[in-house]
Design a protein around this motif. Structure first.
Motif, PDB file in Angstrom:
ATOM      1  N   VAL A 143       0.849  -1.190   0.000  1.00 41.01           N
ATOM      2  CA  VAL A 143       0.000   0.000   0.000  1.00 41.01           C
ATOM      3  C   VAL A 143       0.884   1.240   0.000  1.00 41.01           C
ATOM      4  O   VAL A 143       2.097   1.171   0.242  1.00 41.01           O
ATOM      5  CB  VAL A 143      -0.943   0.004   1.222  1.00 41.01           C
ATOM      6  N   ALA A 144       0.260   2.386  -0.282  1.00 42.57           N
ATOM      7  CA  ALA A 144       1.020   3.640  -0.374  1.00 42.57           C
ATOM      8  C   ALA A 144       1.539   4.091   0.986  1.00 42.57           C
ATOM      9  O   ALA A 144       2.687   4.502   1.119  1.00 42.57           O
ATOM     10  CB  ALA A 144       0.159   4.722  -1.012  1.00 42.57           C
ATOM     11  N   ASP A 145       0.698   4.017   2.004  1.00 41.67           N
ATOM     12  CA  ASP A 145       1.076   4.464   3.342  1.00 41.67           C
ATOM     13  C   ASP A 145       0.847   3.339   4.336  1.00 41.67           C
ATOM     14  O   ASP A 145      -0.154   2.614   4.262  1.00 41.67           O
ATOM     15  CB  ASP A 145       0.259   5.693   3.760  1.00 41.67           C
ATOM     16  N   CYS A 146       1.759   3.207   5.295  1.00 37.77           N
ATOM     17  CA  CYS A 146       1.664   2.119   6.263  1.00 37.77           C
ATOM     18  C   CYS A 146       0.463   2.287   7.190  1.00 37.77           C
ATOM     19  O   CYS A 146       0.300   3.359   7.800  1.00 37.77           O
ATOM     20  CB  CYS A 146       2.940   2.032   7.099  1.00 37.77           C
ATOM     21  N   PRO A 147      -0.377   1.266   7.320  1.00 37.54           N
ATOM     22  CA  PRO A 147      -1.505   1.325   8.244  1.00 37.54           C
ATOM     23  C   PRO A 147      -1.057   1.013   9.674  1.00 37.54           C
ATOM     24  O   PRO A 147       0.105   0.686   9.918  1.00 37.54           O
ATOM     25  CB  PRO A 147      -2.442   0.248   7.708  1.00 37.54           C
ATOM     26  N   THR A 148      -1.989   1.090  10.599  1.00 38.54           N
ATOM     27  CA  THR A 148      -1.694   0.789  11.996  1.00 38.54           C
ATOM     28  C   THR A 148      -1.578  -0.721  12.195  1.00 38.54           C
ATOM     29  O   THR A 148      -2.408  -1.486  11.707  1.00 38.54           O
ATOM     30  CB  THR A 148      -2.806   1.340  12.906  1.00 38.54           C
TER      31      THR A 148
ATOM     32  N   LEU B 295      -7.118  -3.728   7.981  1.00 39.54           N
ATOM     33  CA  LEU B 295      -6.788  -2.783   6.918  1.00 39.54           C
ATOM     34  C   LEU B 295      -8.019  -1.946   6.613  1.00 39.54           C
ATOM     35  O   LEU B 295      -9.114  -2.481   6.415  1.00 39.54           O
ATOM     36  CB  LEU B 295      -6.348  -3.548   5.668  1.00 39.54           C
ATOM     37  N   PRO B 296      -7.894  -0.624   6.593  1.00 41.37           N
ATOM     38  CA  PRO B 296      -9.070   0.223   6.350  1.00 41.37           C
ATOM     39  C   PRO B 296      -9.755  -0.118   5.036  1.00 41.37           C
ATOM     40  O   PRO B 296      -9.106  -0.455   4.041  1.00 41.37           O
ATOM     41  CB  PRO B 296      -8.477   1.638   6.325  1.00 41.37           C
ATOM     42  N   ALA B 297     -11.066  -0.057   5.039  1.00 42.02           N
ATOM     43  CA  ALA B 297     -11.843  -0.351   3.832  1.00 42.02           C
ATOM     44  C   ALA B 297     -11.492   0.650   2.736  1.00 42.02           C
ATOM     45  O   ALA B 297     -11.292   1.840   2.996  1.00 42.02           O
ATOM     46  CB  ALA B 297     -13.336  -0.304   4.152  1.00 42.02           C
ATOM     47  N   GLY B 298     -11.407   0.179   1.512  1.00 40.80           N
ATOM     48  CA  GLY B 298     -11.115   1.043   0.378  1.00 40.80           C
ATOM     49  C   GLY B 298      -9.642   1.332   0.165  1.00 40.80           C
ATOM     50  O   GLY B 298      -9.298   2.146  -0.694  1.00 40.80           O
ATOM     51  N   THR B 299      -8.754   0.677   0.935  1.00 41.84           N
ATOM     52  CA  THR B 299      -7.310   0.896   0.759  1.00 41.84           C
ATOM     53  C   THR B 299      -6.871   0.374  -0.601  1.00 41.84           C
ATOM     54  O   THR B 299      -7.174  -0.754  -0.979  1.00 41.84           O
ATOM     55  CB  THR B 299      -6.520   0.189   1.864  1.00 41.84           C
TER      56      THR B 299
ATOM     57  N   GLY C  82      -5.827 -12.646   6.862  1.00 39.91           N
ATOM     58  CA  GLY C  82      -7.175 -12.168   6.569  1.00 39.91           C
ATOM     59  C   GLY C  82      -7.113 -10.705   6.223  1.00 39.91           C
ATOM     60  O   GLY C  82      -6.344 -10.286   5.349  1.00 39.91           O
ATOM     61  N   ASN C  83      -7.880  -9.885   6.930  1.00 39.69           N
ATOM     62  CA  ASN C  83      -7.852  -8.435   6.722  1.00 39.69           C
ATOM     63  C   ASN C  83      -7.119  -7.727   7.850  1.00 39.69           C
ATOM     64  O   ASN C  83      -7.178  -6.515   7.965  1.00 39.69           O
ATOM     65  CB  ASN C  83      -9.294  -7.902   6.609  1.00 39.69           C
TER      66      ASN C  83
END
Length: 470
Positions: free
Chosen positions: A214-219, A224-228, A264-265
């Motif tokens: 992904v473009a930016d690292c999530p928490t 994973l946030p929806a729509g990433t 998973g997610n």
């Protein structure tokens, strides 16, 4: 006796002895072990005879080339230059065009010149940590060398091996800024390789791990946030872990991004990288994986009597392996080690209609499906009426009516030579029977017997016989 005569005799004897020694030395060239190479010439002669003999012997030996010990034959691919031995070899150094430093462990694919037997098999060499490589004893001719290393553009060159001369082939590799290969490793919090150190239980769930770019690292430790938006990647196929290397991917974009370890997610770990990054290490623990497991429990009984039933319960999680467990004497069963997410549960028992349930399971929880009541299967039988000259059908198809209009293809059976057929073990319910399996007509038209080749059957409450299909 006259002294002059004595002197002449001594001189003649010296000549004879000298000739004998000369012949003996010549023969000793063939047998060096029989020759004294270092006569003691410093000892003084004690008589005229001894003096003459020693002088003539030294003169004869000095007139011949010194006899040296026979050395082992030199290697056919080595030759002497002074005291230096030069080997017959292709050698070279591999450096980076960016900073001039050695490129460690680069790969050299060497295609030898064709031999009398045709094309030769290529050779593979790996440079050492200083970027140096060599190919010993190469055949004379044109060699095609291909040098490649992770994070660098591949370089090819042709070198010619002549005679026994050493051949030098240096490579300067250019770092690749686009389509750079990225090696992904899995590690434990202690830094050890994950896939080769965890226990079998954790290794099984580790098969469900996957990367997301992904473009930016999530928490970390969150979904994973929806729509990433996921970056487009092209990954090499790695079906089994090798050492601590998980897989290698080619990033089809420039700039920085983030590699996430997903189950998973859920984001277990996230690491940033850019075009100069050659590898990333993603960290997970066995506890992380075990926390992703959940369980399902249920009890299976007869629909009429309520008595427990021996059944097979099959749980198919969205991620991970399918589990099959038998119920106990009470009809109870708990299926463990299911990954969180959607789980499809099938219940099978002899002479019972199968049951299917779907649940959403979360890690660490046990979902209770309660009591599953199973009904006995039914048999549906009848015969096919054929008009004279009508082409005989081979099978009858049964479509169960689910709800008001949906038809589900459940069973098919063979038509016997006398036109009879029997469906065994059908689930209780409403059915449409067909000879062709073609486009299905409306249920009402079949109920009113207005469509040839079809029949309507109500088998909700037990076996049905005498069905007629015309």
């Amino acid at each position: 006796m006259n002294p002059r005569i004595l002197l002449a005799l001594a001189f003649a004897a010296a000549l004879l002895i000298g000739l004998t020694v000369w012949l003996h030395v010549d023969d000793g060239a063939k047998k060096p072990a029989d020759v004294e190479l270092n006569p003691d010439s410093s000892a003084p002669a004690r008589s005229l005879d001894e003096l003459s003999t020693a002088a003539i012997t030294q003169a004869a030996v000095a007139a011949r080339a010194p006899v040296l010990p026979i050395a082992p034959a030199p290697d056919a691919h080595d030759f002497q230059l002074g005291t230096q031995a030069l080997r017959h070899v292709i050698t070279g150094a591999i450096t980076s065009s960016k900073d001039g430093l050695p490129v460690s462990y680069a790969t050299i694919d060497a295609l030898p010149p064709p031999s009398d037997l045709g094309a030769s098999a290529p050779l593979l060499r790996v440079a050492d940590s200083y970027g140096h490589f060599e190919i010993k004893d190469p055949d004379a001719g044109r060699w095609k060398l291909t040098c490649s290393a992770r994070g660098y553009a591949t370089v090819e060159r042709v070198v010619t091996v002549v005679g026994l001369e050493p051949c030098f082939a240096d490579f300067v590799l250019t770092p690749v800024a686009q389509n750079a290969k990225l090696l992904v490793r899995l590690r434990t919090p202690a830094g050890r390789p994950l896939l080769t150190t965890i226990d079998p239980l954790c290794l099984e769930i580790a098969k469900a791990l996957r990367p997301v770019f992904v473009a930016d690292c999530p928490t970390r430790r969150r979904d994973l946030p929806a729509g990433t938006n996921v970056l487009p990647i092209r990954a090499t196929a790695v079906t089994r872990p090798v050492s601590d290397e998980w897989f290698e991917v080619t990033i089809n974009s420039k700039g920085s991004a983030c590699c996430c370890l997903m189950l998973g997610n859920h984001v277990l770990d996230a690491v940033t990288f850019d075009e100069s990054t050659t590898s990333v290490a993603l960290v997970a623990s066995c506890d992380d994986l075990l926390g992703w497991f959940g369980s399902v429990r249920l009890t299976v009984v007869d629909d009429i009597s309520g008595d427990p039933i021996t059944a097979i319960v099959e749980a198919r999680p969205e991620i991970g392996d399918t589990r099959r467990v038998d119920t106990d004497a009470r009809g109870y069963v708990q299926v463990d080690r299911l990954t969180q997410g959607e789980v499809v549960v099938h219940v099978y028992a002899s002479l019972r209609a199968p049951i299917t349930r779907k649940i959403t399971l979360r890690g660490g929880e046990t979902a209770d499906l309660g009591v599953i009541r199973m009904v006995k299967t039914v048999d549906i039988g009848g015969w096919v009426e054929r008009a004279e000259g009508e082409r005989a059908s081979a099978n009858v198809f049964a479509y169960r009516i689910d709800g008001e209009a949906t038809l589900i293809s459940d069973l098919s059976t063979k038509i016997e030579s006398n036109g009879s057929f029997t469906f065994k073990g059908a689930s209780p319910g409403l059915y449409l029977l067909s000879l062709t399996g073609a486009t299905r007509p409306s249920i009402k038209a079949v109920q009113e017997d207005r469509v040839r080749g079809w029949a309507y059957v109500d088998a909700r409450f037990g076996a049905v016989n005498g069905v007629r299909i015309r």
